[in-house]
Design an enzyme around this catalytic site. Structure first.
Site, PDB file in Angstrom:
ATOM      1  N   ARG A 270      -4.741   6.154  -7.276  1.00 50.03           N
ATOM      2  CA  ARG A 270      -4.373   7.380  -6.548  1.00 50.03           C
ATOM      3  C   ARG A 270      -3.076   7.982  -7.099  1.00 50.03           C
ATOM      4  O   ARG A 270      -2.491   8.848  -6.498  1.00 50.03           O
ATOM      5  CB  ARG A 270      -4.156   7.071  -5.057  1.00 50.03           C
ATOM      6  CG  ARG A 270      -5.348   6.515  -4.335  1.00 50.03           C
ATOM      7  CD  ARG A 270      -6.453   7.541  -4.188  1.00 50.03           C
ATOM      8  NE  ARG A 270      -7.596   6.978  -3.499  1.00 50.03           N
ATOM      9  CZ  ARG A 270      -8.553   6.266  -4.098  1.00 50.03           C
ATOM     10  NH1 ARG A 270      -8.512   6.043  -5.395  1.00 50.03           N
ATOM     11  NH2 ARG A 270      -9.571   5.798  -3.393  1.00 50.03           N
TER      12      ARG A 270
ATOM     13  N   ARG B 140       4.413   7.302  -6.883  1.00 46.25           N
ATOM     14  CA  ARG B 140       3.911   6.072  -6.280  1.00 46.25           C
ATOM     15  C   ARG B 140       2.804   5.557  -7.188  1.00 46.25           C
ATOM     16  O   ARG B 140       1.696   6.052  -7.166  1.00 46.25           O
ATOM     17  CB  ARG B 140       3.332   6.395  -4.901  1.00 46.25           C
ATOM     18  CG  ARG B 140       2.951   5.176  -4.102  1.00 46.25           C
ATOM     19  CD  ARG B 140       1.980   5.525  -2.989  1.00 46.25           C
ATOM     20  NE  ARG B 140       0.604   5.376  -3.451  1.00 46.25           N
ATOM     21  CZ  ARG B 140      -0.441   5.289  -2.636  1.00 46.25           C
ATOM     22  NH1 ARG B 140      -0.272   5.376  -1.345  1.00 46.25           N
ATOM     23  NH2 ARG B 140      -1.670   5.154  -3.106  1.00 46.25           N
TER      24      ARG B 140
ATOM     25  N   ASP C 232      -8.009   0.731  -1.370  1.00 45.22           N
ATOM     26  CA  ASP C 232      -8.630   1.827  -2.123  1.00 45.22           C
ATOM     27  C   ASP C 232      -9.248   1.288  -3.407  1.00 45.22           C
ATOM     28  O   ASP C 232     -10.376   1.620  -3.756  1.00 45.22           O
ATOM     29  CB  ASP C 232      -7.587   2.905  -2.455  1.00 45.22           C
ATOM     30  CG  ASP C 232      -7.153   3.687  -1.218  1.00 45.22           C
ATOM     31  OD1 ASP C 232      -7.825   3.579  -0.189  1.00 45.22           O
ATOM     32  OD2 ASP C 232      -6.140   4.401  -1.291  1.00 45.22           O
TER      33      ASP C 232
ATOM     34  N   TRP D 260      -8.383   0.397   7.988  1.00 44.89           N
ATOM     35  CA  TRP D 260      -8.662   1.457   7.006  1.00 44.89           C
ATOM     36  C   TRP D 260      -7.924   2.751   7.361  1.00 44.89           C
ATOM     37  O   TRP D 260      -7.442   3.464   6.491  1.00 44.89           O
ATOM     38  CB  TRP D 260     -10.184   1.710   6.933  1.00 44.89           C
ATOM     39  CG  TRP D 260     -10.470   2.941   6.149  1.00 44.89           C
ATOM     40  CD1 TRP D 260     -10.627   3.021   4.798  1.00 44.89           C
ATOM     41  CD2 TRP D 260     -10.562   4.280   6.653  1.00 44.89           C
ATOM     42  NE1 TRP D 260     -10.811   4.337   4.426  1.00 44.89           N
ATOM     43  CE2 TRP D 260     -10.775   5.123   5.555  1.00 44.89           C
ATOM     44  CE3 TRP D 260     -10.476   4.847   7.931  1.00 44.89           C
ATOM     45  CZ2 TRP D 260     -10.914   6.501   5.675  1.00 44.89           C
ATOM     46  CZ3 TRP D 260     -10.605   6.224   8.058  1.00 44.89           C
ATOM     47  CH2 TRP D 260     -10.834   7.029   6.946  1.00 44.89           C
TER      48      TRP D 260
ATOM     49  N   ASP E 159      -5.001   4.518   8.104  1.00 45.42           N
ATOM     50  CA  ASP E 159      -3.558   4.311   7.962  1.00 45.42           C
ATOM     51  C   ASP E 159      -2.762   4.760   9.168  1.00 45.42           C
ATOM     52  O   ASP E 159      -1.639   4.318   9.386  1.00 45.42           O
ATOM     53  CB  ASP E 159      -3.043   5.150   6.782  1.00 45.42           C
ATOM     54  CG  ASP E 159      -3.205   4.438   5.464  1.00 45.42           C
ATOM     55  OD1 ASP E 159      -3.185   3.206   5.455  1.00 45.42           O
ATOM     56  OD2 ASP E 159      -3.338   5.131   4.449  1.00 45.42           O
TER      57      ASP E 159
ATOM     58  N   HIS F  31     -13.850  10.437   3.409  1.00 44.22           N
ATOM     59  CA  HIS F  31     -14.180   9.070   3.040  1.00 44.22           C
ATOM     60  C   HIS F  31     -15.191   8.399   3.992  1.00 44.22           C
ATOM     61  O   HIS F  31     -16.148   7.769   3.516  1.00 44.22           O
ATOM     62  CB  HIS F  31     -12.834   8.317   2.969  1.00 44.22           C
ATOM     63  CG  HIS F  31     -12.849   6.938   2.450  1.00 44.22           C
ATOM     64  ND1 HIS F  31     -11.775   6.396   1.769  1.00 44.22           N
ATOM     65  CD2 HIS F  31     -13.742   5.946   2.509  1.00 44.22           C
ATOM     66  CE1 HIS F  31     -12.036   5.149   1.442  1.00 44.22           C
ATOM     67  NE2 HIS F  31     -13.218   4.845   1.876  1.00 44.22           N
TER      68      HIS F  31
ATOM     69  N   THR G 237      -9.900  10.382  -3.874  1.00 38.99           N
ATOM     70  CA  THR G 237     -10.327  10.026  -2.533  1.00 38.99           C
ATOM     71  C   THR G 237     -11.489   9.040  -2.601  1.00 38.99           C
ATOM     72  O   THR G 237     -12.352   9.147  -3.471  1.00 38.99           O
ATOM     73  CB  THR G 237     -10.761  11.270  -1.695  1.00 38.99           C
ATOM     74  OG1 THR G 237     -11.783  10.885  -0.763  1.00 38.99           O
ATOM     75  CG2 THR G 237     -11.310  12.381  -2.538  1.00 38.99           C
TER      76      THR G 237
HETATM   77  C1  GLC Z   1      -5.871   7.645   2.458  1.00 40.46           C
HETATM   78  C2  GLC Z   1      -5.511   6.275   1.913  1.00 40.46           C
HETATM   79  C3  GLC Z   1      -6.537   5.241   2.312  1.00 40.46           C
HETATM   80  C4  GLC Z   1      -6.796   5.271   3.801  1.00 40.46           C
HETATM   81  C5  GLC Z   1      -7.162   6.664   4.254  1.00 40.46           C
HETATM   82  C6  GLC Z   1      -7.318   6.775   5.758  1.00 40.46           C
HETATM   83  O1  GLC Z   1      -6.982   8.163   1.808  1.00 40.46           O
HETATM   84  O2  GLC Z   1      -5.416   6.320   0.498  1.00 40.46           O
HETATM   85  O3  GLC Z   1      -6.094   3.945   1.958  1.00 40.46           O
HETATM   86  O4  GLC Z   1      -7.813   4.356   4.087  1.00 40.46           O
HETATM   87  O5  GLC Z   1      -6.159   7.572   3.854  1.00 40.46           O
HETATM   88  O6  GLC Z   1      -6.130   6.622   6.429  1.00 40.46           O
END
Ligand code: GLC
Length: 824
Positions: A349, A359, A366, A512, A514, A662, A727
């Site tokens: 990423r 970063r 991921d 997952w 965040d 996602h 993503t």
């Molecule tokens: C971002 C982060 C991923 C996380 C997602 C949902 O895409 O890279 O690790 O799962 O957000 O918070």
């Protein structure tokens, strides 16, 4: 955006199209609303650029080895870039082959940008001169080639100056942006033998070069100093050197450097000229070598390198090609979605216009997911990512949330120490404690390993030994090492141990999601993932002849707790806060229904069929929008730290009830598991970027890429897509559509065909390369069903079909096989 009621919304706005033959996305209306990007380079030298040649190049690391500068999130947007200026030496008029930075009026100039697979073509027709700048990086050499063609369509003789221009960066992004007392005095430039060399004095091997095909015998003019080329109080839009029509021959030790080379050409009517500029990693000598290779008369090495790059992608795409009644799905899966998934596994990423290199390293979850998506097209990279992740696992069974693979690898660094060489952090800072562990991180690795083995048949991988992060000694490059299979056990044992009062896995720092920091609570998503990982693990273990009874019992126990504690009578609860409050229950005022728990209940195999149907009906009822499924509903509006950060995010953005891309493919896969092909396609279609090609007034972002999220209905910009390319939806949409909807799934000893498609599809075909054999699969659907296989023939012979579809046994290497599957 709220425009105080201006109703003049132009509908059906489009800016380009998918060119099937060239596999390019062609932007033929160049003033797209936001940056439309693409990536070049798949090895050590890489770059990310937009539709007007703005962007940056880096070698290995965009954080520590940034070659060209980028001013992110700036005005004007996406500057600087890698530009070719053309100047009419009779009139003094000038332009760039990419629309920006000169930005000629679109009434007078026609610009096209062709985003291809690891290359970009910028085309321009202005004042009777057609020009094209192709940017690409050969697979074998760390050099960016600017392949420029100019054709005189004006009917008269033209005298032109052509300038290649790029601004160099001080390698370290942080020093480059903040520490000018260092960066401005530790980089020097010089010009000799037709090669402009940048020298980062503090670094052992801090050289780059910029050169062109003619410079060894021409006394072409140049500038190595940015401010001299551009001139004070000017920008890239009107550089002084271009306006004047000659460079100044500037260079200096210290300062801001650029590569600027002027070429003088004359073009007869209808004549065409091809020029090369080369921007490469290495010193002047490396530049000379590369120049003699690529600039030999006829530029045949450039053509070969471009062709080789084309074949590199062709080979990957050919591993799986589909032909279905759905044009958008064909275009996306045959080209763009695989491309996006591959780009993610390469770049993780860390390089984009959003994450601009500050970063770097790998995010555990991921990368574990990315590695699962491309074992057929990139087995080497999948494997190396898996190995890096195995080494980033602790003996406790949790993975390091964000880490650099080189922390756990033998360092071959030269002894030279400069103030810019960032020392590796001490071990104590590399390995974080459980308080920073995310509960889902390492669980993703287990299915990824299983999928890698299913694809490749590399069963020995399970027995290979790797170290654990917390036992690694950088001095000796040793540590306690165990087999891959043992690593997997530790991950599963960790999740079995880290459970809360309900028997559901603890959320730890986060799962997952965040932003849903469960603050000491429990996460349904993690328990379902645990179940999913266990199912994969037991299947692998049995195939390897191992005793997995302990893990079969664990699977049953997890399933029981999930059904007991997470089924709330209507759908699956998302989790529990530290104080035991349910999140995502019918009683919740906000965040009542969540994607993660409901899709994973089904996907993991933990939910009963009836509960799965109800759960996914709730997803459809509460979360569906025409642009994809929202992550939860209703959005949170009251800060609630027990639930987490998500309650402090604006409604309809990011994790707070936006259409987070996602998890969308999780819903397609879950519907496929349930056998509802029409529903799976309804969800697929809603998110599909292809379907929004003509709705750019809403989407804004590029229609060839999935984006991280799309603003949800609670937000004024409902439908606007944000953060392209980088993503997890890239890989997941590929995985869910090919393995669950089209249903072509490698297993340990067979290729399974188990489609779940819209009932109206009469047939489709898939060409799949698996373990070095080709399978030409035709699926017929005479009874108009969504799921079920009643007959299958492999090269004319009947093949076993069951509830889980047809199972085609592994065929001989090099064989080409015809498979006919009849649904019903
Ligand atoms: C971002 C982060 C991923 C996380 C997602 C949902 O895409 O890279 O690790 O799962 O957000 O918070």
């Amino acid at each position: 955006m709220i425009l105080n009621g201006n109703p003049d919304i132009i509908l059906s706005m489009k800016y380009g199209y998918f060119d099937q033959a060239s596999k390019e996305y062609v932007i033929d209306r160049i003033d797209v609303p936001v940056s439309w990007t693409n990536y070049i380079g798949v090895n050590e030298l890489c770059g990310v650029f937009n539709h007007t040649a703005g962007g940056y190049l880096f070698y290995k690391s965009p954080e520590y080895h940034r070659i060209t500068r980028f001013r992110p999130n700036g005005v004007p947007m996406d500057r600087p870039g890698h530009y070719v200026y053309v100047r009419d030496d009779d009139t003094g008029d000038y332009w760039t082959l990419s629309w920006q930075p000169v930005g000629k009026s679109l009434d007078k100039a026609k610009y096209v940008c062709r985003h291809g697979l690891s290359y970009i073509k910028y085309q321009c027709e202005y004042s009777g001169i057609w020009g094209q700048q192709t940017l690409f990086i050969p697979l074998d050499d760390p050099v960016e080639i600017w392949d420029v063609i100019l054709r005189n369509n004006s009917g008269k003789r033209r005298r032109l100056s052509v300038f290649g221009y790029t601004e160099f960066s001080f390698h370290h992004i942080q020093i480059d942006n903040q520490n000018f007392q260092m960066s401005l005095y530790a980089s020097g430039s010089s010009y000799k033998d037709g090669i402009m060399e940048l020298d980062l004095f503090y670094e052992d091997n801090g050289f780059q070069y910029f050169t062109a095909d003619n410079t060894n015998d021409d006394a072409s003019d140049f500038d190595c100093l940015r401010d001299v080329f551009i001139g004070q109080y000017r920008t890239e839009t009107n550089p002084e050197a271009v306006e004047r029509g000659i460079c100044s021959g500037s260079f200096e030790l210290g300062g801001n450097h650029c590569g600027a080379l002027r070429r003088v050409i004359e073009l007869e009517p209808d004549a065409e000229i091809r020029l090369l500029f080369l921007l490469g990693e290495g010193n002047r000598d490396a530049g000379k070598k590369t120049r003699s290779k690529y600039c030999a008369p006829g530029f045949s090495e450039v053509d070969t390198a471009f062709k080789t790059l084309g074949n590199f992608w062709k080979e990957k795409l050919e591993k799986l090609q589909i032909n279905t009644p759905h044009d958008g799905m064909n275009v996306m899966l045959n080209t763009w979605t695989l491309y996006q998934a591959e780009i993610n596994v390469i770049f993780s990423r860390f390089a984009s216009f959003i994450e601009v290199g500050g970063r770097t390293g790998l995010g555990y979850r991921d990368t574990s997911q990315d590695a699962m998506m491309v074992p057929h097209s990139n087995p080497e990279k999948s494997r190396s990512r898996l190995v890096e992740l195995l080494k980033g696992l602790t003996t406790h069974g949790y993975g390091l949330h964000l880490f650099s693979p080189e922390w756990f690898e033998k360092q071959t660094k030269a002894a030279f120490k400069s103030p810019t060489v960032v020392p590796l952090p001490p071990m104590s800072q590399r390995v974080h404690g459980i308080s920073d562990a995310c509960a889902d991180d390492a669980l993703w690795l287990i299915p990824s390993i299983a999928e890698y083995i299913r694809e490749t048949g590399d069963f020995d991988f399970a027995e290979e030994k790797f170290t654990y992060a917390d036992t690694y000694n950088p001095e000796t490059n040793e540590g306690m090492s165990e087999t891959v299979f043992d690593h997997m056990k530790r991950i599963l044992d960790f999740s079995a141990r880290e459970i809360g009062p309900h028997g559901i896995c603890k959320g730890l720092r986060a799962d997952w999601n965040d932003c849903l920091n469960l603050g000491g609570g429990e996460s349904a998503m993690v328990s379902f993932l645990h179940h999913w990982a266990l199912v994969h693990f037991c299947a692998l273990g049995k195939r390897l002849g191992k005793d997995v009874s302990k893990y079969e019992e664990m699977t049953a126990k997890v399933r029981e707790s999930c059904e007991r504690d997470l089924w709330n009578g209507s759908w699956y609860t998302r989790g529990f806060t530290a104080s035991g409050r349910g999140i995502g229950t019918p009683a919740s005022k906000e965040g009542k229904v969540h994607m993660e728990s409901n899709t994973w209940a089904v996907l993991s195999g933990a939910a009963s069929h009836d509960h799965g149907i109800a759960a996914m009906d709730a997803v459809d009822q509460f979360l569906y929008t025409p642009y994809g499924l929202k992550l939860c509903d209703p959005a949170f509006s009251e800060p609630d730290d027990e639930v987490g950060f998500v309650t402090r995010v604006y409604k309809g953005l990011k994790e707070n009830a936006a259409i987070f891309s996602h998890p969308n493919p999780w819903a397609w896969a879950a519907e496929a598991v349930l056998g509802r092909g029409d529903r799976a396609m309804k969800f697929y279609d809603a998110l599909c970027p292809y379907n929004q090609n003509d709705k750019i007034e809403v989407r804004k972002a590029e229609p060839y890429m999935y984006c991280q999220f799309i603003a949800g209905p609670d937000h004024s910009a409902f439908g606007r897509a944000h953060h392209p390319f980088m993503t997890g939806s890239a890989g997941w949409s590929y995985f869910a559509a090919t393995r669950f909807m089209l249903g072509i799934r490698p297993d340990f000893d067979s290729l399974v065909v188990d489609p779940c498609v819209p009932a109206e599809w009469p047939s489709f075909t898939v060409r799949r390369v698996w373990r070095n054999a080709v399978y030409n699969i035709t699926v017929e659907n005479p009874d108009k069903v969504s799921k079920g296989v009643r007959e299958c023939k492999l090269n004319g012979q009947s093949v076993k079909c069951g509830k889980a579809g047809a199972e085609i046994p592994v065929q001989g290497k090099g064989s080409e096989n015809q498979v006919t599957v009849i649904m019903g």
